[in-house]
Design an enzyme around this catalytic site. Structure first.
Site, PDB file in Angstrom:
ATOM      1  N   CYS A  85       0.848  -1.197   0.000  1.00 22.63           N
ATOM      2  CA  CYS A  85       0.000   0.000   0.000  1.00 22.63           C
ATOM      3  C   CYS A  85       0.883   1.246   0.000  1.00 22.63           C
ATOM      4  CB  CYS A  85      -0.857   0.062   1.269  1.00 22.63           C
ATOM      5  SG  CYS A  85      -2.073  -1.242   1.425  1.00 22.63           S
ATOM      6  N   GLN A 287     -10.992  -9.827 -11.989  1.00 23.53           N
ATOM      7  CA  GLN A 287     -10.832  -8.548 -11.289  1.00 23.53           C
ATOM      8  C   GLN A 287     -10.676  -8.780  -9.785  1.00 23.53           C
ATOM      9  OE1 GLN A 287     -10.707  -5.423 -12.384  1.00 23.53           O
ATOM     10  NE2 GLN A 287     -11.177  -5.642 -14.554  1.00 23.53           N
ATOM     11  N   ASP A 385     -10.415  -1.197 -22.739  1.00 21.09           N
ATOM     12  CA  ASP A 385      -9.925  -1.301 -21.358  1.00 21.09           C
ATOM     13  C   ASP A 385      -8.478  -1.793 -21.437  1.00 21.09           C
ATOM     14  OD1 ASP A 385      -9.517  -1.690 -18.657  1.00 21.09           O
ATOM     15  OD2 ASP A 385     -10.992  -3.291 -18.436  1.00 21.09           O
ATOM     16  N   CYS A 412      -6.697   2.300 -16.536  1.00 23.72           N
ATOM     17  CA  CYS A 412      -6.022   2.128 -15.248  1.00 23.72           C
ATOM     18  C   CYS A 412      -4.811   3.058 -15.168  1.00 23.72           C
ATOM     19  CB  CYS A 412      -5.609   0.676 -15.053  1.00 23.72           C
ATOM     20  SG  CYS A 412      -4.553   0.070 -16.364  1.00 23.72           S
TER      21      CYS A 412
HETATM   22  N1  SAH Z   1     -11.717  -5.780 -19.411  1.00 24.91           N
HETATM   23  C1  SAH Z   1     -11.027  -6.944 -18.953  1.00 24.91           C
HETATM   24  C2  SAH Z   1      -9.584  -6.737 -18.536  1.00 24.91           C
HETATM   25  C3  SAH Z   1      -8.799  -5.775 -19.297  1.00 24.91           C
HETATM   26  S1  SAH Z   1      -7.106  -5.763 -18.769  1.00 24.91           S
HETATM   27  C4  SAH Z   1     -11.734  -7.502 -17.751  1.00 24.91           C
HETATM   28  O1  SAH Z   1     -12.309  -6.771 -16.971  1.00 24.91           O
HETATM   29  O2  SAH Z   1     -11.668  -8.712 -17.572  1.00 24.91           O
HETATM   30  C5  SAH Z   1      -6.329  -5.503 -20.306  1.00 24.91           C
HETATM   31  C6  SAH Z   1      -6.310  -6.743 -21.201  1.00 24.91           C
HETATM   32  O3  SAH Z   1      -5.755  -6.387 -22.448  1.00 24.91           O
HETATM   33  C7  SAH Z   1      -5.450  -7.872 -20.674  1.00 24.91           C
HETATM   34  O4  SAH Z   1      -6.267  -9.014 -20.558  1.00 24.91           O
HETATM   35  C8  SAH Z   1      -4.359  -8.053 -21.754  1.00 24.91           C
HETATM   36  O5  SAH Z   1      -4.013  -9.398 -21.949  1.00 24.91           O
HETATM   37  C9  SAH Z   1      -5.040  -7.497 -22.980  1.00 24.91           C
HETATM   38  N2  SAH Z   1      -4.189  -6.980 -24.069  1.00 24.91           N
HETATM   39  C10 SAH Z   1      -2.987  -6.366 -23.979  1.00 24.91           C
HETATM   40  N3  SAH Z   1      -2.573  -5.943 -25.184  1.00 24.91           N
HETATM   41  C11 SAH Z   1      -3.536  -6.278 -26.073  1.00 24.91           C
HETATM   42  C12 SAH Z   1      -3.697  -6.089 -27.482  1.00 24.91           C
HETATM   43  N4  SAH Z   1      -2.764  -5.475 -28.201  1.00 24.91           N
HETATM   44  N5  SAH Z   1      -4.819  -6.534 -28.057  1.00 24.91           N
HETATM   45  C13 SAH Z   1      -5.783  -7.163 -27.312  1.00 24.91           C
HETATM   46  N6  SAH Z   1      -5.679  -7.370 -25.988  1.00 24.91           N
HETATM   47  C14 SAH Z   1      -4.575  -6.940 -25.374  1.00 24.91           C
END
Ligand code: SAH
EC number: 2.1.1.190
Length: 455
Positions: A85, A287, A385, A412
């Site tokens: 933390c 998550q 995301d 994030c």
């Molecule tokens: N929305 C998802 C998590 C997103 S985290 C959920 O809530 O479950 C970001 C994700 O992007 C990760 O799973 C990672 O593996 C993927 N990622 C990273 N680079 C990428 C790319 N170029 N194309 C597609 N996915 C990608």
């Protein structure tokens, strides 16, 4: 810039006017920023300069001469040593204000955007014990077994009795495994000599069902006293549903090796986010704060403004958490994700929930989306995301040519959000509003969802 105005070992009186996401106070000396752990905006302190670089330096507080009203006594006794933390010395209200300000500042500084509402950070009613997964390294110090998280920027384990952001079962399991190691003479792994047995214990807890999974990770195939360990764990936790053994023989920071064996019970536990059910295995991405995930995705859903007629793309879909949420209110959802195992989970979770209007593809979003476009897929809404580094510029360009009415950007990292939104705004889109959501109380992580609309 000319020479820094201070040199190493100088003592200076400073006033902090900002704090970084990792909890360092920022003081300016004639415009030269000095980063000082533990300083809060508005506070005054005597600071010793410990390092100077050309454009910034680091200091250490010797004496705090004026305290911020946001300062609180950190509830965790090892807060100052553990790297888990960063913000426990700030009241929870103060943390939420800080995160809102960080999003606002970075949008202005990097995105050149200052006239868009950035709302108050949505926090948790109870911001403790929120994590559903802990991955605890084991080690030895003076031949005693220790288990806890690493000190900041270090590989030294800070032994812990409890972790106030993890579920109580995690604390109890870690303490029990430590005892069992002592009882049965099981040595902890030492990453310097690559010797010893137990590397990590991973605990996953499903909040809605109370199901528990305990994973023991060892360097070698043999897990000494396996039966006794399993019996002790099963006896101690009436809610345990799965005990798994993983072998990781490599010299690596990566926690899991390739081999998983279920020693007791099932391969998975089950949890829900809202109405959507998820099967979670030892290695599934899921998550870590399910309460706030619901809050974040409800906001994404609100921004998507679905009526049941829309085609939606969820780029970076992971195990399809957002996709499955959206599918309940859209005509068709397409999810894309780079990790094949995550897509397997997404497909399985779609089946588990009898959701038939969500299709998932493995690949890089920036490559798969142009291909979709060539197939004639026209999204009304695109959700992104991405990981901390944000979106590829080519993906932003593809989105622009696909011309969805709405882009929902879940981020994030506000810095890459600002950079990417700036690109969209330069290409016919408009940033409407930004909602920070506190997914990781007491840590420096800032998560937000932004609504971007076609002009
Ligand atoms: N929305 C998802 C998590 C997103 S985290 C959920 O809530 O479950 C970001 C994700 O992007 C990760 O799973 C990672 O593996 C993927 N990622 C990273 N680079 C990428 C790319 N170029 N194309 C597609 N996915 C990608």
């Amino acid at each position: 810039m000319s020479k820094p105005p201070v040199t190493k070992n100088d003592t200076v009186s400073v006033t902090f006017n900002d704090v970084t996401h990792d909890g360092a106070g920022v003081a300016k000396i004639n415009g030269y920023p000095l980063f000082v752990k533990n300083g809060l905006p508005g506070e005054e302190a005597e600071v010793k300069v410990v390092l100077t670089k050309k454009n910034y330096g680091f200091g250490r507080i010797i004496k705090l001469t004026k305290e911020s009203p946001s300062r609180v006594e950190p509830p965790c006794p090892i807060f100052s040593r553990c790297g888990g933390c960063q913000l426990q010395h700030i009241s929870y209200t103060g943390q939420l204000e800080l995160k809102q300000k960080q999003v606002r500042d970075v949008l202005e500084r990097i995105g050149g955007i200052s006239d868009v509402p950035v709302y108050e950070t949505i926090g948790m009613d109870d911001p403790w014990r929120y994590r559903n997964k802990s991955q605890v390294p084991f080690g030895e110090q003076n031949r005693q077994i220790v288990a806890g998280f690493y000190a900041e920027r270090s590989h030294e384990i800070v032994d812990m009795e409890e972790c106030l952001i993890q579920h109580e079962d995690s604390d109890k399991a870690v303490r029990l495994v430590k005892e069992l190691c002592e009882t049965y003479g099981i040595r902890a792994y030492d990453d310097k000599s690559h010797k010893g047995t137990l590397r990590h214990v991973v605990i996953r807890h499903a909040r809605e069902t109370d199901e528990l999974m305990i994973v023991l990770i060892t360097k070698d195939k043999a897990l000494p006293n396996k039966k006794n360990l399993v019996n002790a764990l099963v006896e101690a936790f009436p809610n345990v549903k799965s005990v798994v053994h993983n072998v990781n023989p490599k010299r690596t920071n990566v926690i899991f090796g390739d081999t998983f064996t279920t020693l007791w019970g099932e391969n998975e536990i089950t949890d829900y986010i809202g109405d959507v059910k998820f099967a979670i295995s030892a290695r599934s991405f899921y998550q870590v704060n399910p309460v706030q995930t619901k809050v974040l995705y409800d906001k994404a859903l609100e921004y998507a403004n679905l009526t049941g007629k829309e085609t939606v793309i969820d780029a970076y879909c992971g195990i399809g958490t957002i996709s499955l949420f959206l599918a309940q209110q859209a005509k068709q959802v397409y999810g894309v994700e780079i990790v094949p195992e995550a897509i397997e989970d997404a497909k399985r979770n779609a089946k588990l929930n009898h959701i038939e209007n969500a299709d998932f593809f493995v690949g890089e979003a920036e490559k798969v989306m142009p291909w979709w476009q060539a197939q004639g897929i026209q999204p009304d809404v695109i959700v992104v995301d991405p990981p901390r580094k944000g979106c590829e510029e080519s993906l932003l360009d593809t989105m622009v040519t696909m011309k969805p009415e709405r882009i929902i950007y879940v981020s994030c990292n506000p810095a890459t959000l600002a950079r990417d939104v700036k690109h969209l705004v330069a290409n016919g889109y408009e940033l409407k509003q930004v909602q920070p959501v506190d997914m990781f109380p007491h840590t420096g992580h800032v998560e937000c969802v932004a609504l971007v609309k076609l002009k």
